[in-house]
Enzyme design. Structure first.
Site, PDB file in Angstrom:
ATOM      1  N   SER A 141       0.786  -1.285   0.041  1.00 25.87           N
ATOM      2  CA  SER A 141      -0.032  -0.015   0.156  1.00 25.87           C
ATOM      3  C   SER A 141       0.770   1.386   0.129  1.00 25.87           C
ATOM      4  CB  SER A 141      -0.957  -0.091   1.138  1.00 25.87           C
ATOM      5  OG  SER A 141      -1.629   1.286   1.385  1.00 25.87           O
ATOM      6  N   TYR A 154      -1.482  -0.452  10.009  1.00 29.61           N
ATOM      7  CA  TYR A 154      -1.294  -0.687   8.619  1.00 29.61           C
ATOM      8  C   TYR A 154      -0.093  -0.259   7.821  1.00 29.61           C
ATOM      9  CZ  TYR A 154      -3.857  -1.514   4.183  1.00 29.61           C
ATOM     10  OH  TYR A 154      -4.168  -1.935   2.785  1.00 29.61           O
ATOM     11  N   LYS A 158       2.341  -3.090   6.113  1.00 30.63           N
ATOM     12  CA  LYS A 158       2.784  -3.277   4.563  1.00 30.63           C
ATOM     13  C   LYS A 158       4.373  -2.754   4.511  1.00 30.63           C
ATOM     14  CE  LYS A 158      -1.433  -4.098   3.082  1.00 30.63           C
ATOM     15  NZ  LYS A 158      -1.743  -5.441   2.545  1.00 30.63           N
TER      16      LYS A 158
END
Length: 243
Positions: A141, A154, A158
């Protein structure tokens, strides 16, 4: 019989990737999903309409034991199957400011993206190395590259997969197994359904959100023989928002 395994593939980007690999590369599909059986069945029908087989594998990639058992059962029951492509797409977000972040919101996101990558890839990699061919594609991402406020968990998950992609590519390149990552920006999906499109579009040079099919086109290319000399790369697909 050649297979591509796509995790989290009942909907959204995962679904688009599974369909594209079936259409363009004519691989049989192993479609992993966690809970939405109805969506998985519907995606399976679309894939089989492309003239390939599609097997549904229900397991949570964050659960090492269940993942291992599901993959073992498949290989035991299908001794002729060769999994040549792995697309680690499964991921969840539990957004919120770090100072208020609950332990379960941290661990669940890390477990799905980072440990999920390990749980799925590690047991399958030995056969790829023996056969001297394979494609591993990790969906990461924009958050994992530039960071994003409200997504420390997150971004951490990632970002770790980005680093793992680069290291693993160096370990196994001699065996003609490539490892790459694709980093989408804002893509129209369930994950971005609540975002303020109009405000965010102003930040994107191409002035729109991307489509799942556009991510799938890139993944399908990386999964093909045309991408034989690309490994250890992280390819952005974000309309020029960040490079």
């Amino acid at each position: 019989m050649k297979y591509a395994l796509i995790t989290g593939a009942s909907r959204g980007i995962g679904k688009a990737i599974a369909l594209k690999i079936a259409q363009e590369l004519q691989y049989n599909i192993l479609l992993n999903f966690q809970s939405n059986a109805e969506a998985a069945e519907s995606t399976k029908k679309l894939i089989e309409a492309e003239g390939v087989k599609c097997e549904l594998l229900k397991f949570d990639v964050a659960d090492a034991e269940k993942t291992s058992k599901a993959l073992e059962n498949f290989t035991k029951n299908n001794p002729e199957a060769e999994i040549e492509i792995i697309v680690n797409n499964a991921g969840i977000n539990r957004d919120g400011l770090f100072m208020w972040m609950k332990p379960e919101d941290w661990h669940s996101v890390i477990n799905t993206s980072l440990n999920g990558f390990y749980n799925v890839t590690q047991p399958l990699i030995k056969d790829m190395l023996k056969r001297r061919y394979g494609r591993i594609i990790n969906i990461v991402s924009l958050s994992g590259l530039k960071g994003n406020a409200g997504q420390v968990n997150y971004s951490a998950a990632k970002g770790a997969v980005v680093a793992a992609t680069k290291a693993l590519a160096q370990e196994i390149g001699k065996r003609k197994v490539t490892v790459n990552a694709v980093a989408p920006g804002f893509i129209t999906s369930d994950m971005t359904a609540d975002f303020d499109d109009n405000e965010l579009k102003k930040l994107i040079p191409l002035n729109r959100f991307g489509e799942a099919e556009e991510v799938a086109d890139l993944v399908s290319f990386l999964a093909s023989k045309k991408a034989s000399y690309i490994t250890g790369e992280v390819i952005n697909i974000n309309g020029g928002l960040y490079s």
